[in-house]
Design an enzyme around this catalytic site. Structure first.
Site, PDB file in Angstrom:
ATOM      1  N   TYR A 280       0.989  -0.957  -0.025  1.00 39.85           N
ATOM      2  CA  TYR A 280      -0.190  -0.295   0.024  1.00 39.85           C
ATOM      3  C   TYR A 280       0.766   1.368   0.052  1.00 39.85           C
ATOM      4  O   TYR A 280       2.064   1.278   0.902  1.00 39.85           O
ATOM      5  CB  TYR A 280      -0.763   0.004   1.289  1.00 39.85           C
TER       6      TYR A 280
ATOM      7  N   GLU B 103      -3.504   7.612  -4.048  1.00 34.03           N
ATOM      8  CA  GLU B 103      -3.423   6.433  -3.310  1.00 34.03           C
ATOM      9  C   GLU B 103      -3.209   4.788  -4.387  1.00 34.03           C
ATOM     10  O   GLU B 103      -3.674   5.622  -5.769  1.00 34.03           O
ATOM     11  CB  GLU B 103      -3.989   6.491  -3.081  1.00 34.03           C
TER      12      GLU B 103
END
Ligand code: GDP
Ligand code: MN
Length: 388
Positions: free
Chosen positions: A109, A197
Site C-alpha cells: 500500500y 493512493e
C-alpha cells in the site's frame, strides 16, 4: 474532485509511474477489442466508478480467454455495483478498464497526501496492501509507516529510502520503488492533489514494481489552475442535485437520510441550523449556504433545487439579513415558489436588514409560509410538522 482509475493511470503514465498496459472501454465490443490488443491472457476487467472496494463487490474480474472477456464485460457493464464506499444503493457501472493481468508476488500500500495538522506532505505505506487500509490502521497500526515531508524543502532521496526500508525492499526493487515515490510526490504537489493512493502497489514475479490500482482526488479550490484535469470530470458520478447547484455557485451538499431541506446564508449559520434541526429531533436533507451576497436569482435556484429533492418533506429557511437583504430573499423565495410550486411546508425565520419589507412581501404573496420568531422555534415547528 474525484476521477476514474483509468484517468489516474493516464496521469501516472505521463508522470513516468509504471502501470499495467490497458485501456478504457465503454461497451462490450470495445472491451473485446481492448483485450485483443493486449495480445495475451489473462486480462483484467475492472468496473470504473468513483468508489473503492470494487474487487470485493464483484467489479474486478480476471478473464482467461476471449469468451470470458465478452461474458464478464457484459455482466459488469450495467451492473449496480455495491461496495462499502457506495452506500447500499450502489453505483451503475458505465465504463470499464481492460488491462493485462499481471503475476502478483506481493501487494503493498502506498499513498501521498497533505497532512493539514502537520502542515506537511505525508507518505503512508504498508506491506499489508490490497486490503482495506482503514482496517490495517485501526487493528495493526505498526504495519502502517508514515514519512513526513516539508513542502518547502521537498522530497529527498532519504525520504524515499526510509519508505523503501520500511517496506522491506532492497536492491533493484528498492531502486524502482524510490524512483516511483519521487514521481508520485511531484504529481501530488504539481496537481494540488488531496490524495494519491495506490492500493495495491505490486511487486511482480518478474521483479517489477507497478501501480495496479490508482486513485487521485484533487483540491477543488485549485482546479482553476488545472484545466486539463477539469476535462476528467464525470457528471455521471456526481449527485445530480449537487451538479445543478454548482452551476449557480451555491454551496450545496446533499445529506442522504435526512428529510428537512434548509436554506441559509453563511456557512457557519448553515452548520448551526443543521445542528438545531438535529436537536429538534429531525435530520437535515442538505447543507446549503446561499452565500452572503446572494442574488434573488441564487435564492430562487437554491430553493428550487431543495424542493426538487424527493426526500425533502419540509423546508427551513434561516436568513440573517446582512449583505443579503431580507426583501431580496423574500423576492427569491416568492419567485421560486410561483415557478415550481411548493408541495411541502416551509418555515421561515429571518432577521436583519429590511426585515419588515421582507415580511410584507412574504405575507402579501399568498403563499402558505409559516413564520417563526427565532431559530429554535423554526426548527421545532418544521420538525413537528414533518413528524406529523
Ligand atoms: P478495488 O477493490 O476497487 O480497490 O480494486 P483494485 O484495483 O485494487 O483490484 C482489487 C484486486 O483485484 C487487487 O487487490 C488484486 O488482488 C486483484 N487484481 C487486480 N488486477 C490484477 C491482476 O492484473 N492480476 C491479478 N492476479 N490480480 C489482480
Ligand atoms: Mn484497490
Amino acid at each position: 474532485m474525484k476521477i476514474h482509475e483509468f484517468q489516474a493511470k493516464e496521469l501516472f503514465r505521463k508522470s513516468g509511474i509504471p502501470v499495467p498496459r490497458g485501456e478504457a472501454a465503454f461497451s462490450v465490443e470495445e472491451a473485446q477489442r481492448a483485450a485483443a490488443a493486449l495480445g495475451n491472457f489473462p486480462v483484467v476487467i475492472k468496473a470504473q466508478i468513483h468508489a473503492g472496494g470494487r474487487g470485493k463487490g464483484g467489479g474486478v474480474k480476471l478473464a482467461a480467454n476471449a469468451e470470458e472477456v465478452k461474458q464478464l464485460a457484459s455482466s459488469i457493464l450495467g451492473m449496480t455495483l455495491v461496495t462499502h464506499q457506495t452506500g447500499p444503493e450502489g453505483r451503475l457501472v458505465k465504463k470499464l478498464l481492460v488491462e493485462e493481468g499481471l503475476p502478483i508476488e506481493k501487494e503493498l500500500y502506498l499513498s501521498v497526501l497533505p497532512d493539514r495538522g502537520a502542515a506537511k506532505i505525508v507518505f503512508m505505506a504498508s506491506e499489508a496492501g490490497g486490503m482495506d487500509i482503514e482496517e490495517v490502521a485501526a487493528k495493526t497500526p505498526e504495519k502502517l509507516i508514515k514519512v513526513f515531508i516539508d513542502p518547502l524543502i521537498g522530497m529527498k532521496g532519504y525520504h524515499a529510502n526510509e519508505l523503501a526500508f520500511g517496506l522491506n525492499l532492497s536492491g533493484d526493487l528498492a531502486k524502482q520503488f524510490s524512483a516511483m515515490a519521487m514521481k508520485l510526490y511531484r504529481l501530488c504537489v504539481d496537481y494540488d492533489c488531496s490524495l494519491v493512493e495506490i492500493n495495491p502497489l505490486i511487486l511482480t514475479k518478474d521483479g517489477r514494481v507497478i501501480a495496479l490500482d490508482a486513485k487521485i482526488n484533487f483540491d477543488d479550490n485549485a482546479l482553476y489552475r488545472h484545466k486539463d484535469i477539469l476535462e476528467y470530470r464525470d457528471l455521471d458520478e456526481e449527485d445530480p442535485f449537487e451538479v445543478e447547484a454548482s452551476k449557480f455557485e451555491l454551496n450545496y451538499i446533499r445529506m442522504p437520510g435526512g428529510n428537512i431541506g434548509n436554506m441559509v446564508n453563511g456557512a457557519g449559520l448553515a452548520m448551526a441550523t443543521m445542528d438545531i434541526i438535529q436537536q429538534a429531533g429531525a435530520a437535515p436533507a442538505n447543507f446549503l449556504d446561499v452565500g452572503g451576497g446572494a442574488s434573488a436569482e441564487q435564492v430562487e435556484n437554491g430553493f428550487r433545487i431543495i424542493l426538487a429533492d424527493p426526500s425533502v418533506k419540509g423546508v427551513l429557511i434561516n436568513i440573517f439579513g446582512g449583505i443579503l437583504r431580507c426583501d431580496r430573499l423574500a423576492n427569491g423565495v416568492v419567485e421560486a415558489a410561483n415557478k415550481v410550486g411548493i408541495k411541502v411546508p416551509v418555515v421561515i425565520r429571518m432577521e436583519g436588514t429590511n426585515v419588515e419589507e421582507g415580511r410584507r412581501i412574504l405575507n402579501e404573496s399568498g403563499l402558505n409560509l409559516i413564520t417563526a420568531k427565532d431559530v429554535s422555534d423554526a426548527a421545532q415547528k418544521i420538525a413537528a410538522i414533518v413528524k406529523a
